[in-house]
Enzyme design. Structure first.
Site, PDB file in Angstrom:
ATOM      1  N   LYS A 129     -10.807  -3.415  -3.119  1.00  0.00           N
ATOM      2  CA  LYS A 129     -11.554  -2.143  -3.201  1.00  0.00           C
ATOM      3  C   LYS A 129     -10.836  -1.188  -3.850  1.00  0.00           C
ATOM      4  O   LYS A 129     -11.683  -0.324  -4.573  1.00  0.00           O
ATOM      5  CB  LYS A 129     -11.827  -1.669  -1.563  1.00  0.00           C
ATOM      6  CG  LYS A 129     -12.816  -2.454  -0.884  1.00  0.00           C
ATOM      7  CD  LYS A 129     -12.691  -2.117   0.555  1.00  0.00           C
ATOM      8  CE  LYS A 129     -14.041  -2.847   1.437  1.00  0.00           C
ATOM      9  NZ  LYS A 129     -13.730  -2.291   2.822  1.00  0.00           N
ATOM     10  N   LYS A 156      -5.992 -10.055  -6.512  1.00  0.00           N
ATOM     11  CA  LYS A 156      -7.114 -10.257  -5.568  1.00  0.00           C
ATOM     12  C   LYS A 156      -8.235  -9.216  -5.959  1.00  0.00           C
ATOM     13  O   LYS A 156      -7.893  -8.153  -6.366  1.00  0.00           O
ATOM     14  CB  LYS A 156      -6.676  -9.838  -4.369  1.00  0.00           C
ATOM     15  CG  LYS A 156      -7.280 -10.217  -3.023  1.00  0.00           C
ATOM     16  CD  LYS A 156      -6.643  -9.609  -2.033  1.00  0.00           C
ATOM     17  CE  LYS A 156      -7.064  -8.358  -1.696  1.00  0.00           C
ATOM     18  NZ  LYS A 156      -7.396  -7.862  -0.097  1.00  0.00           N
ATOM     19  N   LYS A 165       0.870  -1.157   0.086  1.00  0.00           N
ATOM     20  CA  LYS A 165      -0.140  -0.077   0.067  1.00  0.00           C
ATOM     21  C   LYS A 165       0.919   1.206  -0.032  1.00  0.00           C
ATOM     22  O   LYS A 165       0.482   2.213  -0.539  1.00  0.00           O
ATOM     23  CB  LYS A 165      -0.957  -0.199   1.264  1.00  0.00           C
ATOM     24  CG  LYS A 165      -2.130  -1.094   1.072  1.00  0.00           C
ATOM     25  CD  LYS A 165      -3.208  -0.749   2.032  1.00  0.00           C
ATOM     26  CE  LYS A 165      -4.223  -1.648   1.739  1.00  0.00           C
ATOM     27  NZ  LYS A 165      -5.686  -1.531   2.645  1.00  0.00           N
TER      28      LYS A 165
HETATM   29  P1  ATP Z   1      -9.435  -4.808  -0.036  1.00  0.00           P
HETATM   30  O1  ATP Z   1      -8.314  -5.419  -0.346  1.00  0.00           O
HETATM   31  O2  ATP Z   1     -10.494  -4.986  -1.116  1.00  0.00           O
HETATM   32  O3  ATP Z   1      -9.091  -3.140  -0.362  1.00  0.00           O
HETATM   33  P2  ATP Z   1      -9.439  -4.819   2.599  1.00  0.00           P
HETATM   34  O4  ATP Z   1      -8.979  -6.355   2.944  1.00  0.00           O
HETATM   35  O5  ATP Z   1      -8.360  -3.766   2.792  1.00  0.00           O
HETATM   36  O6  ATP Z   1     -10.323  -4.834   1.233  1.00  0.00           O
HETATM   37  P3  ATP Z   1     -11.572  -4.936   4.465  1.00  0.00           P
HETATM   38  O7  ATP Z   1     -12.768  -4.463   4.090  1.00  0.00           O
HETATM   39  O8  ATP Z   1     -10.977  -4.303   5.606  1.00  0.00           O
HETATM   40  O9  ATP Z   1     -10.593  -4.371   2.955  1.00  0.00           O
HETATM   41  O10 ATP Z   1     -11.583  -6.252   4.400  1.00  0.00           O
HETATM   42  C1  ATP Z   1     -12.627  -6.964   4.829  1.00  0.00           C
HETATM   43  C2  ATP Z   1     -12.583  -8.460   4.619  1.00  0.00           C
HETATM   44  O11 ATP Z   1     -12.567  -8.925   3.322  1.00  0.00           O
HETATM   45  C3  ATP Z   1     -11.036  -9.211   5.329  1.00  0.00           C
HETATM   46  O12 ATP Z   1     -11.299 -10.373   6.106  1.00  0.00           O
HETATM   47  C4  ATP Z   1     -10.530  -9.545   4.109  1.00  0.00           C
HETATM   48  O13 ATP Z   1      -9.488 -10.512   4.413  1.00  0.00           O
HETATM   49  C5  ATP Z   1     -11.742  -9.970   3.229  1.00  0.00           C
HETATM   50  N1  ATP Z   1     -11.121  -9.879   1.931  1.00  0.00           N
HETATM   51  C6  ATP Z   1     -10.816  -8.586   1.034  1.00  0.00           C
HETATM   52  N2  ATP Z   1     -10.657  -9.046  -0.107  1.00  0.00           N
HETATM   53  C7  ATP Z   1     -10.581 -10.161  -0.442  1.00  0.00           C
HETATM   54  C8  ATP Z   1     -10.694 -11.297  -1.470  1.00  0.00           C
HETATM   55  N3  ATP Z   1     -10.533 -10.813  -2.844  1.00  0.00           N
HETATM   56  N4  ATP Z   1     -11.167 -12.580  -1.161  1.00  0.00           N
HETATM   57  C9  ATP Z   1     -11.385 -12.871  -0.137  1.00  0.00           C
HETATM   58  N5  ATP Z   1     -11.682 -12.101   0.941  1.00  0.00           N
HETATM   59  C10 ATP Z   1     -11.141 -10.892   0.967  1.00  0.00           C
END
Ligand code: ATP
Ligand code: LTN
Length: 350
Positions: A214, A211, A130
């Site tokens: 967001k 992956k 990030k």
């Molecule tokens: P992103 O990577 O999409 O920005 P994040 O992990 O920063 O998402 P959160 O909203 O805090 O954002 O994540 C919420 C949950 O969703 C966490 O448990 C994370 O592991 C899970 N998660 C995020 N992306 C995926 C994915 N592509 N597949 C499965 N689980 C996911």
């Protein structure tokens, strides 16, 4: 659903026999909630809700680690709460609250900062990824995993259900708990990551080698979410990247990652075994058929979430009341733990 737990089970301060296992997890209210968040986390929280003692948090302080628009953050905090509820998190079965409403999280983070070597944070791969994408990196982004450790440890959570990407952060929370216990005496339960065998890493529909995230949700056809228009969801699946072949099977061949991703989505949503899923597509007419049927099950799964979230969003005052109740319940657990931390560390607790 089959789950893989990656802990050692060496919990200190374990709860009395017969007590329900305690679960803590959270999601950031920034960006568009997507299918990966749903499959990797929210759906599994709902499925495990009955037999566990659950704390589900909207981690707004974590969202502040990258710049946010204040009005949008407020709206998304309520929106994510509405999505949790509409997806089946029941306020009588789970404690549902906003992180900043329980001040112990920020305070606990500070105390844990003071037992966490900087070197541990510098190793976090999510921070490295990030921060590399940003011109100016905020201190909070580096400290993000310590706040996450505070979230978990304040509740003596034994289980932390998340997607695969959070495993390293939960590992760090374990290390911090062990270090604190070593320095100040048994205080924290050492938590275990609970990561599903299927669906813990849903890939982008536009690129099955990255992956679903967001940060790419603005990219057309990358992700789908429960608030999207069903016709748009159908279009995104229709455009999903696959391969030139026609074999509809699970596979770890990177060239087949698109089909594998679609099958995994279908498997988690329908709750079928891998074999049943492959049988379902034994007579399919090519990938077009596969994409159409995966889109159908996702749209059906999302329908009640979309409708329920819209209903709940129409009454912000009711959502806020619910969150106030959740914060009170959460604080009743977190505040005594914070007090214990302060006492052990030598602060005068009035
Ligand atoms: P992103 O990577 O999409 O920005 P994040 O992990 O920063 O998402 P959160 O909203 O805090 O954002 O994540 C919420 C949950 O969703 C966490 O448990 C994370 O592991 C899970 N998660 C995020 N992306 C995926 C994915 N592509 N597949 C499965 N689980 C996911
Ligand atoms: N970093 C997590 C969100 C999060 C979390 C937590 C998850 C913050 N605190 C505590 C589990 C337990 C993420 O998914 N991006």
């Amino acid at each position: 659903m089959e789950t893989a737990t990656a802990g050692t089970g060496d919990n200190v301060a374990a709860q009395p026999a017969g007590a329900r296992r305690r679960v803590f997890s959270g999601m950031q209210p920034s960006g568009e909630f997507h299918l990966g968040n749903y499959i990797g986390a929210l759906k599994r929280w709902v499925l495990g809700q009955e037999e566990k003692e659950n704390f589900f948090c909207v981690v707004d302080l974590h969202s502040l680690t990258v710049p946010q628009d204040p009005a949008e953050l407020r709206m998304r905090t309520r929106q994510l709460t509405a999505i949790y509820l509409a997806a089946g998190i029941h306020p009588d079965k789970s404690t549902l609250f906003v992180q900043s409403h329980v001040t112990a999280h920020a305070e606990g983070c500070w105390l844990l900062n003071c037992v966490t070597p900087l070197g541990w944070l510098n190793k976090m791969t999510q921070y490295k990824d990030k921060s590399a994408k940003q011109e100016s990196v905020l201190t909070g982004l580096l400290d993000y995993p310590v706040l996450m450790a505070a979230d978990i440890l304040l509740y003596d959570a034994q289980e932390v259900p998340t997607g695969e990407d959070q495993k390293q952060h939960i590992e760090l929370a374990r290390n911090i708990a062990e270090r604190f216990n070593h320095l100040y005496g048994e205080t924290f339960v050492v938590p275990e990551p609970v990561i599903a065998k299927v669906g813990a890493r849903i890939m982008g529909l536009d690129n099955p080698l990255v992956k679903m995230s967001k940060s790419s949700s603005g990219v057309r056809g990358h992700s789908v979410g429960p608030l999207d228009d069903p016709a748009e969801i159908e279009r995104s699946f229709k455009r999903a990247v696959t391969d030139p072949g026609n074999e509809i099977r699970f596979s770890d061949d990177p060239a087949k990652a698109g089909v594998n991703n679609l099958l995994s989505i279908y498997q988690v949503i329908t709750g079928r075994s891998g074999e049943e899923v492959e049988n379902d597509f034994a007579n399919a007419r090519g990938y077009g058929d596969l994409k159409k049927r995966v889109a159908e099950v996702v749209i059906e799964e999302f329908r009640p979430v979309r409708e329920g979230a819209a209903r709940l969003m129409a009454d912000a005052a009711e959502l806020d009341r619910l969150l106030a109740r959740g914060a009170e319940q959460a604080a009743a657990v977190a505040m005594p733990k914070l007090r214990e931390m302060k006492e052990k560390m030598g602060l005068i607790v009035p």
